[in-house]
Design an enzyme around this catalytic site. Structure first.
Site, short mmCIF file in Angstrom:
data_model
loop_
_atom_site.label_atom_id
_atom_site.label_comp_id
_atom_site.label_asym_id
_atom_site.label_seq_id
_atom_site.Cartn_x
_atom_site.Cartn_y
_atom_site.Cartn_z
CE LYS A 50 -6.79 14.11 0.20
NZ LYS A 50 -6.82 12.88 -0.59
NE ARG A 51 -5.05 9.88 10.13
CZ ARG A 51 -4.82 8.90 10.99
NH1 ARG A 51 -5.61 7.85 11.08
NH2 ARG A 51 -3.79 8.98 11.82
CE LYS A 73 -3.30 10.80 3.08
NZ LYS A 73 -4.08 10.19 2.00
CE LYS A 87 -14.12 6.93 0.06
NZ LYS A 87 -13.49 7.27 1.35
CB THR A 100 -10.39 5.24 -2.00
OG1 THR A 100 -10.12 5.52 -0.62
CG2 THR A 100 -9.68 3.99 -2.43
CG HIS A 108 -2.14 -0.82 1.07
ND1 HIS A 108 -3.29 -0.37 0.52
CD2 HIS A 108 -2.35 -2.12 1.40
CE1 HIS A 108 -4.19 -1.34 0.51
NE2 HIS A 108 -3.64 -2.42 1.03
C1 LIG Z 1 -12.22 7.27 1.71
C2 LIG Z 1 -11.76 7.61 3.07
C3 LIG Z 1 -10.40 7.83 3.32
C4 LIG Z 1 -9.35 7.77 2.23
O1 LIG Z 1 -9.15 9.08 1.75
P1 LIG Z 1 -7.92 9.43 0.78
O2 LIG Z 1 -8.20 10.83 0.37
O3 LIG Z 1 -7.99 8.49 -0.36
O4 LIG Z 1 -6.69 9.29 1.59
C5 LIG Z 1 -10.01 8.16 4.60
N1 LIG Z 1 -10.90 8.27 5.60
C6 LIG Z 1 -12.22 8.09 5.40
C7 LIG Z 1 -13.16 8.24 6.54
C8 LIG Z 1 -12.69 7.75 4.13
O5 LIG Z 1 -14.00 7.55 3.94
#
Ligand SMILES: *Cc1c(COP(=O)(O)O)cnc(C)c1O
Length: 801
Positions: free
Chosen positions: A536-537, A542, A648, A644, A349
């Site tokens: 995101k985290r 990032k 979305k 991911t 990952h």
């Molecule tokens: C989809 C999702 C992530 C992943 O987000 P990225 O922008 O791809 O790092 C992290 N936390 C939650 C709660 C999510 O639904």
């Protein structure tokens, strides 16, 4: 399943009465939720049993997905939707005068994961059930999920997330008949077993009981219910005397107490190692036991079982499997090794080296003495085999498992398995040519790509019901069961009526989010503004900070030219920082102080707002993502394995503003160059800097007046109340040479943002882009991703009806 509203109301009222001895009128939402969940259990339980018996009878091959994280979020609506009774239940609640949304919100997110990796594992569980493949999850039942984040004075404060609350996990079922025992510590020596074989004898081991709790994974509209098995730890009665104090007991219970809130490095090393081994050993032991019930030869277990290692946390699996096959069941080493390699597969990952797990041999051999011996044996045999094949010394040294007193878990997973996959095209390429290139030289056939995906049902039908109805209106509802039908929307991307409909739906979602923002932060935002979202985290790679630098620039632009045209913007952030990650927490503080400054400046007014929403999690994502106009995917190229949330956002009609990183590249391919806004260095440009060591951020800072002013704003008091955080960030950018090249990408980002404003001002152009994103998002369904895993890695077959 078939269910009338009358039947449902009857079942629901009976359950409520039985559980709580009350009627609907007297019940609070939590009680109604509990009753609804219990009613739902009655509906799926027979399906769950049928599935188990059918798989046993047919002896189908089953894949087991081992992951220390599963992040499903709330389960109620997914379970109802997948059973085909969500609308029935909503109708019934309307009839009963009960607010369905209030009931659903009393479910606590199941947050046994940090972010993308855990969310992916949960998506795969849903998709395995939905596609019908026999695929089960294996993980840990943490009593505390990921910490709950509160913002106090702009700072992140972490609180324990006791998600069991007063009602426990309503979906799980404890399975006492599948209890197994896991051993730690002690010492091991080998004795002659009498038949010429050596047998290990354990002295003074700590033996713990592993208790499985199963959580149903319901397929969409197909009656399939798979299993997610989560392990809890208990002290066996016969060893109770070894734990006389509460403290002693607590040390054991800690194994399943908390999810590590850091997804890139490991702390509390011993406990973390124990967690990983505990769930891996317990899972593998039960898998072997249930396989043997079929009466088939153990050496051919790979014909009926696949074990998937999700990231390196369960990567002890090949060694533990060898221990079980050789020590517990007496297989010859070579026979066991072949079976192991054919059973195991692994997903990588990340290419961030700090996240590739390594264990010190001293710690490892202390906690897991026998497994350590087995790893050393695997390593020695690997070296002999490679030497015999003529592989050069350096390649062997770079790929072996034990080196310089470190155990390389990724190496164990690769050597002990038959498949290694990355999670987006670019990521897999980077693994082959950089991170794992020596392995690729030796075994190119093991490598393959499986681009991540998302459960489209959660992000459309559940998170965005009105959007879903609007899609139905234009192309019918076939897309709900066959996501590829979304492509029919391509016919309407320039249709003015369709554009107006989808604009309207987005506005409703934005207003819903605006209401939430006002309620939770007190900040009033105008839903006519561009909603520009980065959730995101929080991590340096990032580059939330790049977003911040741009906002500071806009702030100065408005201050300098108050009368210039300006497309109003709301910048929305959501992010948890690992508790020990100082820099990330400083970025959160600065975002909050910048928000205070901007939101309270009358000269800025409605042109610019900045909002940080606390406690980002799946259920909050479901509110935020459908309301976004702009999806910020701005990691330094090469660093985000896939992402991911980018998928979305795309599926719900946001336009992606992105670097050429991870799956952004594949999004660009699907929507076309005109329907995404790309900026910044690509991976080759980044790697050129690494090779030539020619990056000098201070040079950019000193020669570019805009950047100079923006960066200085962090330290010159422009943003109040964050002097030390501002200094820390300034140092990262200037003194420590800006590891993630923010200053290099800054101008390109500013230009891209200006382009966004321009595009948004042209509504039909913007809606064309937005609709192109929805219409071409089917590639990112995790149903399709899981079909590829099932067929290409696990060799599963769909059960015949
Ligand atoms: C989809 C999702 C992530 C992943 O987000 P990225 O922008 O791809 O790092 C992290 N936390 C939650 C709660 C999510 O639904």
């Amino acid at each position: 399943m078939e269910l009338t509203t009358e039947q449902f109301i009857h079942d629901f009222e009976a359950t409520l009465k039985e559980q709580k001895q009350i009627t609907i009128a007297d019940a609070i939402p939590e009680e109604l939720f509990l009753a609804l969940a219990k009613t739902t259990r009655q509906y799926y339980t027979p399906l769950w049993l049928d599935r188990k018996h059918a798989l046993q009878k047919r002896e189908d091959k089953i894949a087991f997905y081992f992951s220390v994280e599963f992040l499903p979020g709330r389960m109620l609506e997914t379970n109802l939707l997948n059973l085909g009774i969500l609308d029935t239940v909503k109708d019934a609640f309307t009839q009963l005068g009960v607010d369905f949304d209030a009931v659903k919100e009393s479910e606590h997110d199941m947050a046994l994961g940090n972010g993308g990796l855990g969310r992916l594992a949960a998506a795969f569980m849903d998709s395995l059930a939905t596609t019908g493949y026999p695929g089960f999850g294996n993980g840990l039942r943490y009593r505390y999920g990921l910490f709950k984040q509160r913002i106090v004075n702009g700072y992140q404060v972490e609180l324990p997330d006791s998600w069991f609350g007063s009602i426990g996990n309503v979906w799980e079922t404890r399975k006492d008949h599948d209890i197994v025992y896991v051993s730690f510590f002690g010492n091991v020596y080998m004795t002659d077993a009498g038949d010429g074989k050596l047998k290990p004898v354990y002295n003074n081991a700590q033996v713990l009981r592993a208790v499985p709790y199963d959580v149903p994974q319901i397929g969409f509209g197909n009656g399939v219910v798979n299993n997610l098995r989560l392990w809890d730890v208990e002290i066996p009665e016969e060893y109770e005397l070894n734990y006389p104090t509460i403290e002693d007991r607590r040390r054991v219970e800690d194994i399943t107490a908390v999810l590590y809130p850091d997804d890139s490095t490991d702390e509390g090393k011993k406990l973390r190692l124990m967690q990983e081994y505990f769930m891996t050993s317990a899972g593998l032991q039960t898998i072997v036991k249930s396989y043997l019930k079929m009466g088939l030869p153990l050496e051919r277990i790979y014909e009926k079982v696949s074990v998937h290692i999700n990231d390196t946390h369960p990567a002890v699996a090949p060694a533990e499997f060898m221990r079980i096959l050789v020590d517990d069941y007496g297989l010859e080493w070579d026979v066991a090794w072949e079976a192991t390699c054919k059973t195991m597969s692994y997903t990588n990952h990340t290419i961030l080296s700090e996240a590739l797990e390594k264990w010190h041999t001293g710690l490892f051999s202390y906690v897991l003495p026998r497994v350590y011996q087995i790893i050393v044996e695997i390593d020695n045999r690997y070296i002999s085999r490679m030497s015999a094949q003529g592989v050069d010394y350096e390649t062997i040294e770079n790929t072996r498992i034990v080196r310089n007193n470190q155990i390389h878990m990724a190496h164990l997973a690769i050597i002990g398995g038959h498949s290694v996959n990355g999670v987006a095209k670019l990521h897999t390429e980077l693994l082959k040519e950089d991170t794992l290139r020596d392995f690729y030289k030796i075994s190119p056939e093991k490598f393959n790509n499986k681009t991540n995906g998302i459960v489209q049902r959660r992000w459309t039908q559940i998170a965005a019901p009105h959007l879903s109805q609007t899609i139905d209106k234009w192309i019918g509802d076939g897309w709900r069961s066959d996501i590829h039908e979304l492509r029919k929307l391509n016919d309407f991307v320039d249709n003015p009526d369709a554009q107006a409909d989808f604009w309207q739906v987005k506005q409703e979602s934005k207003q819903r989010l605006a209401d939430y923002i006002e309620k939770t932060t007190g900040v009033h935002v105008n839903s006519q503004a561009i909603f520009d979202v980065q959730v995101k985290r929080l991590h340096a790679y990032k580059r939330q900070l790049l977003n911040v630098l741009h906002i500071i620039k806009l702030y100065w632009d408005i201050k300098d030219n108050p009368n210039a045209d300006f497309t109003p913007r709301v910048f929305i952030f959501g992010a948890k920082a690992a508790p020990g990650y100082h820099f990330a927490k400083s970025v959160i503080k600065v975002i909050n102080e910048l928000a205070n400054l901007i939101n309270n400046d009358p000269a800025i007014g409605d042109k610019l707002k900045v909002v940080f929403l606390e406690n980002y999690r799946v259920s909050l994502a479901e509110l935020i993502i459908p309301a976004a106009n702009v999806s910020e995917q701005i990691s330094l190229a090469s660093k985000e394995a896939s992402g991911t949330s980018n998928m979305k956002f795309m599926m719900t009609g946001a336009v992606t503003l992105a670097t050429l990183d991870g799956a952004n590249i594949e999004i660009k391919q699907e929507v076309g160059d005109d329907n995404i806004v790309i900026f910044g260095m690509d991976k080759d440009a980044v790697y050129r800097h690494y090779e030539s060591h020619d990056y000098y951020s201070r040079g950019i800072y000193e020669s570019n007046p805009v950047i100079h002013r923006v960066v200085n704003s962090l330290v010159d008091g422009t943003i109040p109340n964050c002097q030390s955080e501002g200094n820390e960030i300034f140092d990262a950018l200037i003194t420590y040479n800006d590891e993630y090249f923010l200053l290099e990408d800054f101008q390109s980002y500013v230009d891209a943002q200006a382009r966004i404003a321009q595009l948004y001002a042209d509504r039909s152009r913007w809606m064309h882009m937005s609709l192109m994103n929805i219409a071409n998002s089917d590639k990112f369904s995790s149903d399709d991703t899981i079909r590829q895993y099932a067929q290409e890695i696990w060799q599963l077959h769909l059960p015949q009806a």
